[in-house]
Structures are given as C-alpha cells and as structure tokens.
Design an enzyme around this catalytic site. Structure first.
Site, PDB file in Angstrom:
ATOM      1  N   LYS A  57      -0.125   3.735  -2.661  1.00  0.00           N
ATOM      2  CA  LYS A  57      -1.134   4.791  -2.531  1.00  0.00           C
ATOM      3  C   LYS A  57      -0.520   6.189  -2.412  1.00  0.00           C
ATOM      4  CE  LYS A  57      -4.650   1.734  -0.531  1.00  0.00           C
ATOM      5  NZ  LYS A  57      -4.025   0.515  -0.025  1.00  0.00           N
ATOM      6  N   SER A 102      -5.769   2.913   4.685  1.00  0.00           N
ATOM      7  CA  SER A 102      -5.327   2.125   3.536  1.00  0.00           C
ATOM      8  C   SER A 102      -6.463   1.385   2.847  1.00  0.00           C
ATOM      9  CB  SER A 102      -4.238   1.128   3.976  1.00  0.00           C
ATOM     10  OG  SER A 102      -3.327   0.896   2.929  1.00  0.00           O
ATOM     11  N   SER A 128       0.789  -1.235   0.000  1.00  0.00           N
ATOM     12  CA  SER A 128       0.000   0.000   0.000  1.00  0.00           C
ATOM     13  C   SER A 128       0.820   1.283   0.000  1.00  0.00           C
ATOM     14  CB  SER A 128      -0.962   0.000   1.192  1.00  0.00           C
ATOM     15  OG  SER A 128      -2.055  -0.860   0.940  1.00  0.00           O
TER      16      SER A 128
END
Length: 383
Positions: free
Chosen positions: A64, A116, A61
């Site tokens: 992101k 997340s 993640s």
C-alpha cells in the site's frame, strides 16, 4: 558415567546457539527473527545492515506504500470516491463500509494506510485508473522506474498472489522514495484519526494506526505494517534522531508482534552505528545540462537534498568521493523538479548511496542555442 556424559553433551548442544546469540548481541549486531531485513540511511540509501535482503517474498500490506504514492499522484485529495461492489467484497476491510458509501480520497487514503483496509486500496485503484488491472500496470511501471528489479505487483493491497512479490531491498527503495514526499509523510505519521464519510452523512469511525511503534519509539516517523499467513509479519519503519533518518524493512517475521521487536533492534543498531557528516549543501551546488527543443540551451540541476555522508562506526570520512551521473543532453519540455540524474556517493571507490539531481523548468520552444544543441549535441562537452 555414560548417562552423565550424554547429559553434558545435550546441555552443550542446547547452550551453543544461546552463546552465539549472546555473542552477536554483545558485538552490537542485531539478532532478529524475520527471515529478511534491511536498514538504510534515508537521504542516500546507504545500507547499514542487511539479512537475506534480495530474497523474493510477499510484501503483504507494505504494498500500500506504492498504492498511496500513485493515488496521491493521480487523484485530487478532495475527489469523491464511491465504494464499488468489488471494493466492498474485498477481504479484510476494517473500515466496515458498504457498497455505495462515499469518501474523499484524503479520508480513504488515511483509512487505507492507518488500518490497512484492503477494499480502500481497491476503490482508490479503480478511481485512479479506471480498473484495478490498469492501476497495477502503473504500479509495476513505477517499480521499474525506482529500480525495484526483483518486484512484481499483482494487486494494490498485498493480498496473497503467486505473482505478487518483492524483496527487503526493493521495499527499502520504495519507502525511501515515498518518504521524500511531505503529503505521504503526513499520512503515515498519524497515530490516531477519525475517518469521515461523505455518504452516509455524519458517519465517522475513529481508527488507530497499526504501526505500534508510532508514539512508542523515539523519533518514529512511519511507515506501514503488513501481515498475511503467507507473508508473515512485515513492517516498513522509519525514525529520525538528530538529523539522521533510518528506514528498516522487516519481512516474514514469525508473528505480528515480533516484527515490531525486530524493527526496534534494527533501528537501535542503525542509530548506534551511523552518523552523518556534512557534505555538499543543496543550495551551493548547481550544475547544467544541455537541452534541445527548448527556449534555452541549458537547464540547471541541483540536488534534491543536502548531500551528507553516512559514516558507519570505524569509517574515515576522507575516504568518501562523489561523482555525477547526468545525461549530456535533455529534451524539452522538462518540468521543474524532474529527477534527471544522480550524485553517486562512493566509499573506498564502491558506490554506497545516491542523491537525485532535479532539473529546473525548461519550456518547449525555440532558441538559437537550443537549435544548435539539437544538431551538434553529440559534439558538445558535458557541462
């Protein structure tokens, strides 16, 4: 006697790795469990520590970070975003929204970065570019522009995909760029926040940032966690103390807890080893570049920040030198704040960092000087 000897040999074999670890810790070099890691000084990108930083691994993640950056560029903060069926069905959505729910981009960005949420990343990508595939193309274009030479994105959230990979060094480049933006920094520094729905009306969910170092490590400023079974524990962590900001990247730690322990060690080491020496003040350096097709013949450029020298323990600041990497001629229009070159920092002649040179505005149009540049630019000297 034989059994005693075998016991002593076994004991030595068991103690040797421990002695190596203790020696390393005594020298100040961090001993970490993550398979890849790097620490950089944020203003220049100078590497303070690295471990297998060019190995391609899943960024989970931490992906992101890129999704957030592009969404900030492409979406209005108050633009409405509806959760599609595709976003709703995405694996691991802590916000627990439903298809048809409505958010502003601002709320969804905070939900994506704090807890997340993978579906939030999909919804932002779909709204920003019309489809996830088109958004991913933009992610890869931006990665190329940032010099992330060992990175390829396949989705906006970091879910496991063989074609989705990066390195600790590349993620440090991305994190460094992201942290130059106030709107990004404001999001990733939030410890706890309510996420509000537009529809259903009055629906609110309080969320806590998954970055456990926020509020628990002196000077922590962000950035983003990551975890999958394939990627292991990942973390981009930034902290500022006494004007010095460091960014640490951890990839493939053995579990989610260890990534925070590793980042603490890396940042502690970085702060112990590094100091900043004042160099060139931003407002005291202005250079010029020829420009063609404009209402003027030249455009001014200046550093994005003050240019300071990261001094690692034992180094002599006098061995720093500065060079400029600028094109001789630009073509209008040039938007104010566009990066057009770099100040290159060298220590003992080796490039160790850089600071972007940003242009002032040059509108498209005509001037005699600019027309001369268009014709004879190749003959002109660098300014």
């Amino acid at each position: 006697m034989r059994k005693c000897l075998i016991f002593l040999l076994a004991l030595c074999a068991w103690l040797m790795p421990m002695e190596t670890v203790l020696a390393a810790e005594a020298d100040g070099v961090p001993t970490i469990s993550a398979q890849s890691a790097i620490v950089i000084e944020a203003s220049t990108g100078r590497v303070v520590y690295e471990k297998d930083a060019d190995a391609q691994r899943s960024p989970a993640s931490m992906t992101k970070i890129m999704t957030c950056l592009l969404a900030l560029n492409l979406l209005g903060r108050h633009q409405n975003i509806m959760i599609s069926q595709n976003a709703y069905q995405t694996e691991d959505c802590p916000l627990e929204f439903s298809a048809g729910d409505l958010f502003t981009a601002d709320e969804l960005l905070r939900g994506m970065m704090l807890v997340s949420d993978n579906g939030a990343a999909v919804a932002l990508a779909e709204t920003a570019s019309g489809s996830v595939a088109k958004f991913v193309d933009k992610m890869n274009d931006e990665a190329k522009a940032l010099g992330m030479t060992d990175t390829h994105f396949a989705n906006p959230n970091g879910l496991t995909n063989a074609a989705h990979y990066s390195t600790a060094r590349d993620m440090a480049k991305l994190a460094r760029h992201a942290m130059t933006r106030k709107d990004f920094r404001d999001i990733v520094s939030i410890e706890k926040a309510p996420i509000r729905w537009e529809l259903p009306r009055n629906k609110v969910k309080m969320v806590e940032n998954s970055n456990e170092l926020l509020g628990h490590y002196d000077g922590m400023t962000g950035i983003k966690t990551g975890w999958t079974q394939d990627a292991g524990g990942c973390l981009a962590a930034s902290a500022r103390r006494n004007g010095l900001e460091l960014i640490a990247i951890v990839m493939k730690a053995p579990d989610p807890k260890v990534r925070f322990d590793d980042a603490r060690k890396l940042l502690d080491y970085g702060f112990a080893q590094t100091r900043l020496k004042k160099g060139i003040q931003r407002d005291r350096l202005r250079k010029s570049v020829w420009v063609k097709g404009a209402k003027q013949a030249t455009v001014a450029v200046h550093p994005a920040t003050d240019v300071n020298y990261p001094i690692i323990k034992g180094e002599d600041p006098k061995r720093y030198t500065v060079t400029y990497d600028l094109p001789k001629v630009l073509e209008a229009p040039v938007a104010a704040g566009t990066p057009v070159g770099k100040i290159i920092l060298r220590y003992d002649g080796k490039s160790v960092g850089s600071v972007d040179l940003l242009a002032e505005q040059a509108e498209q149009g005509f001037s005699v000087g600019s027309a001369f540049v268009s014709v004879f630019g190749w003959l002109l000297p660098r300014l």
